[in-house]
Structure formats: structure tokens, C-alpha cells
Motif scaffolding. Structure first.
Motif, mmCIF file in Angstrom:
data_model
loop_
_atom_site.group_PDB
_atom_site.id
_atom_site.type_symbol
_atom_site.label_atom_id
_atom_site.label_comp_id
_atom_site.label_asym_id
_atom_site.label_seq_id
_atom_site.Cartn_x
_atom_site.Cartn_y
_atom_site.Cartn_z
ATOM 1 N N ALA A 60 59.840 45.349 22.942
ATOM 2 C CA ALA A 60 60.680 45.843 23.371
ATOM 3 C C ALA A 60 60.852 44.518 24.516
ATOM 4 C CB ALA A 60 60.720 46.925 24.828
ATOM 5 N N THR A 61 61.596 43.652 25.087
ATOM 6 C CA THR A 61 61.574 42.511 25.516
ATOM 7 C C THR A 61 62.339 42.772 26.558
ATOM 8 O OG1 THR A 61 63.335 41.479 24.117
ATOM 9 C CG2 THR A 61 61.349 40.847 23.787
ATOM 10 N N ASP A 62 63.168 43.688 26.592
ATOM 11 C CA ASP A 62 64.657 44.575 27.477
ATOM 12 C C ASP A 62 64.464 45.164 27.604
ATOM 13 O OD1 ASP A 62 67.170 44.367 28.284
ATOM 14 O OD2 ASP A 62 68.460 42.786 27.671
ATOM 15 N N VAL A 63 64.116 45.886 28.891
ATOM 16 C CA VAL A 63 64.405 47.452 29.353
ATOM 17 C C VAL A 63 64.715 47.782 30.847
ATOM 18 C CG1 VAL A 63 62.463 49.349 30.341
ATOM 19 C CG2 VAL A 63 61.697 47.148 27.948
ATOM 20 N N ARG A 64 65.382 48.031 30.844
ATOM 21 C CA ARG A 64 65.994 49.334 32.643
ATOM 22 C C ARG A 64 65.250 50.620 32.129
ATOM 23 N NH1 ARG A 64 72.358 49.270 30.723
ATOM 24 N NH2 ARG A 64 72.278 47.359 30.782
ATOM 25 N N ALA A 65 64.773 50.400 33.803
ATOM 26 C CA ALA A 65 63.177 51.269 33.754
ATOM 27 C C ALA A 65 64.112 52.061 34.802
ATOM 28 C CB ALA A 65 62.366 51.303 34.295
ATOM 29 N N MET A 119 71.697 41.635 30.747
ATOM 30 C CA MET A 119 71.340 43.051 30.104
ATOM 31 C C MET A 119 71.965 42.881 28.961
ATOM 32 S SD MET A 119 68.843 45.098 31.347
ATOM 33 C CE MET A 119 67.688 44.601 32.244
ATOM 34 N N ASN A 120 71.246 43.219 27.035
ATOM 35 C CA ASN A 120 72.030 43.165 26.547
ATOM 36 C C ASN A 120 72.082 44.534 25.512
ATOM 37 O OD1 ASN A 120 69.987 43.668 24.491
ATOM 38 N ND2 ASN A 120 70.221 40.747 25.031
ATOM 39 N N GLU A 121 72.842 44.767 24.730
ATOM 40 C CA GLU A 121 72.988 45.794 23.148
ATOM 41 C C GLU A 121 71.522 46.209 23.202
ATOM 42 O OE1 GLU A 121 74.455 43.013 20.950
ATOM 43 O OE2 GLU A 121 74.870 44.053 22.952
ATOM 44 N N ARG A 122 70.725 45.448 23.219
ATOM 45 C CA ARG A 122 69.083 45.874 22.457
ATOM 46 C C ARG A 122 68.242 45.556 23.093
ATOM 47 N NH1 ARG A 122 69.450 46.432 17.933
ATOM 48 N NH2 ARG A 122 67.050 46.125 17.681
ATOM 49 N N HIS A 123 68.677 46.234 24.420
ATOM 50 C CA HIS A 123 67.474 47.212 25.238
ATOM 51 C C HIS A 123 67.421 48.821 25.206
ATOM 52 C CE1 HIS A 123 71.356 49.342 27.236
ATOM 53 N NE2 HIS A 123 69.926 49.919 27.807
ATOM 54 N N TRP A 124 65.971 48.713 26.302
ATOM 55 C CA TRP A 124 65.181 49.736 26.060
ATOM 56 C C TRP A 124 65.998 50.491 27.201
ATOM 57 C CZ3 TRP A 124 61.916 51.499 21.814
ATOM 58 C CH2 TRP A 124 61.139 50.790 20.968
ATOM 59 N N THR A 125 65.089 51.292 27.356
ATOM 60 C CA THR A 125 65.770 52.797 28.702
ATOM 61 C C THR A 125 64.229 53.434 28.771
ATOM 62 O OG1 THR A 125 68.166 52.865 28.026
ATOM 63 C CG2 THR A 125 67.374 54.552 29.966
ATOM 64 N N LEU A 126 64.078 53.219 29.793
ATOM 65 C CA LEU A 126 62.569 54.329 30.257
ATOM 66 C C LEU A 126 62.600 55.115 30.907
ATOM 67 C CD1 LEU A 126 59.398 55.019 29.935
ATOM 68 C CD2 LEU A 126 59.106 52.333 31.601
ATOM 69 N N TYR A 127 62.571 56.226 31.650
ATOM 70 C CA TYR A 127 62.355 56.973 32.433
ATOM 71 C C TYR A 127 61.328 57.734 32.526
ATOM 72 C CZ TYR A 127 67.761 57.568 32.084
ATOM 73 O OH TYR A 127 69.297 57.175 31.689
ATOM 74 N N CYS A 128 60.681 57.807 33.705
ATOM 75 C CA CYS A 128 59.477 57.406 34.001
ATOM 76 C C CYS A 128 59.002 58.195 35.025
ATOM 77 C CB CYS A 128 58.244 56.459 34.168
ATOM 78 S SG CYS A 128 58.819 55.666 35.596
ATOM 79 N N ASP A 129 58.245 59.305 35.228
ATOM 80 C CA ASP A 129 58.051 60.215 36.822
ATOM 81 C C ASP A 129 55.971 60.065 36.753
ATOM 82 O OD1 ASP A 129 58.067 61.779 38.844
ATOM 83 O OD2 ASP A 129 59.315 63.034 37.876
ATOM 84 N N GLY A 130 55.974 60.421 37.847
ATOM 85 C CA GLY A 130 54.379 61.261 37.804
ATOM 86 C C GLY A 130 54.106 62.142 38.024
ATOM 87 N N SER A 131 52.964 62.775 38.197
ATOM 88 C CA SER A 131 52.635 63.977 38.977
ATOM 89 C C SER A 131 51.722 64.072 39.816
ATOM 90 C CB SER A 131 52.846 65.211 38.027
ATOM 91 O OG SER A 131 53.614 66.584 38.674
ATOM 92 N N ALA A 132 50.789 64.423 40.732
ATOM 93 C CA ALA A 132 49.569 64.792 41.860
ATOM 94 C C ALA A 132 49.802 66.254 42.001
ATOM 95 C CB ALA A 132 49.846 63.728 42.342
#
Length: 164
Positions: free
Chosen positions: A67-72, A1-14
Motif C-alpha cells: 500500500a502507498t495510499d491509506v485512509r486510516a 486520494m485515488n481509487e487505489r487507496h487502502w482502508t484501515l480500521y483499527c482499534d486497541g484494547s487494554a
């Protein structure tokens, strides 16, 4: 990973589980810009399906933004066990959701660099609040214990065990 990464926090609810599905995601770009996603679906499903759909929705948004670089990050261990690099394929898949996991893997493979990692629920509160908001629900209160609070709980539990 590099300093060009995107960060994704995700959550779902049912709600109830299984029930209506709401998706929440917080996507942060390398320049610090934030994108919040809160989506009510017309789908009925379980919590694991909701979590998986939140991840794919967030990844699709990241892709659309270039985005091409993602931390989820997800607080759902089933999702991370199925898709995380360290455990992918090591855990028996949930047959009913296999096609959704396959779609997610295809999407993950479309990035140059990507990771899916587990985080504790209290570190994913914003994405959870967005998923719940999509369903018209209030955010959950998440209990967090510092070291002293955890020690007090442990000591109290030990003293209760000693009384039996």
C-alpha cells in the motif's frame, strides 16, 4: 486520494485499563480484499497506547502488502487529534507516549498519501471485536440510536429535568 487507496480500521484494547493490550485491525485493499488482524501483545499499557499500537500494526501490514495510499480510521479521539492532518501538533502531546507518536508519524510519512480520521465507535465495531478477541474477550455491544430513539431519550431527559 485515488481509487487505489487502502482502508484501515483499527482499534486497541487494554484490559483492565491499564492492562494487557490487544490489537485489532481491518485492512481493505483497493480490489476489495480484506485482511483482519487480531494480535495479543505481551505489553501492559493504557487504552491510548493500545489504540496507537493498533494503528501502527495496521499501517505496517498495509506497507508489507504494498500500500502507498491509506485512509486510516479510529474511534480514539486522542490518536486522531495527535496524528490527523487537521489537528496534528495543535494538541499537547501525552509525554509518556511521545516516542510512540513519533514512531507513528515516521510510519505515516512513509506513505505517498495517508489520512487518519475519527469515526464513531459503532462504525469501528469489527476492529474493536478483533482487539477484544485477541484478549479472549467477547465483542462489546454498541448502542446505536436512530433519530426517533435519540428524540425519545432527549424528550425523556427533558421531562426528568422538568420534575426537579
Amino acid at each position: 486520494m485515488n481509487e487505489r487507496h487502502w482502508t484501515l480500521y483499527c482499534d486497541g484494547s487494554a484490559m483492565p485499563n491499564p492492562g494487557r493490550i490487544g490489537l485489532g485491525a481491518v485492512l481493505a485493499g483497493p480490489d476489495g480484499t480484506r485482511h483482519e488482524l487480531s494480535v495479543a501483545t505481551h505489553t501492559i499499557g493504557c487504552n491510548n497506547e493500545a489504540e496507537l499500537k493498533a494503528l501502527t500494526h495496521g499501517l505496517e501490514a498495509a506497507k508489507a502488502l504494498g500500500a502507498t495510499d491509506v485512509r486510516a480510521y479510529s474511534d480514539n479521539s486522542v490518536l486522531v487529534e495527535q496524528l490527523g492532518a487537521k489537528t496534528a501538533g495543535a494538541v499537547k502531546p501525552i509525554a509518556r507516549l511521545a516516542h510512540l507518536f513519533d514512531d507513528a508519524r515516521t510510519l505515516l510519512d512513509s506513505f505517498d498519501h495517508v489520512s487518519v480520521e475519527w469515526i464513531p465507535r459503532h462504525r469501528n465495531a469489527q476492529a474493536d471485536a478483533l482487539a477484544r478477541s485477541a484478549l479472549g474477550l467477547e465483542p462489546k455491544r454498541v448502542a446505536r440510536f436512530g433519530k426517533r430513539g435519540a428524540d425519545r431519550i432527549r424528550n425523556k431527559a427533558n421531562s426528568v429535568q422538568g420534575k426537579h
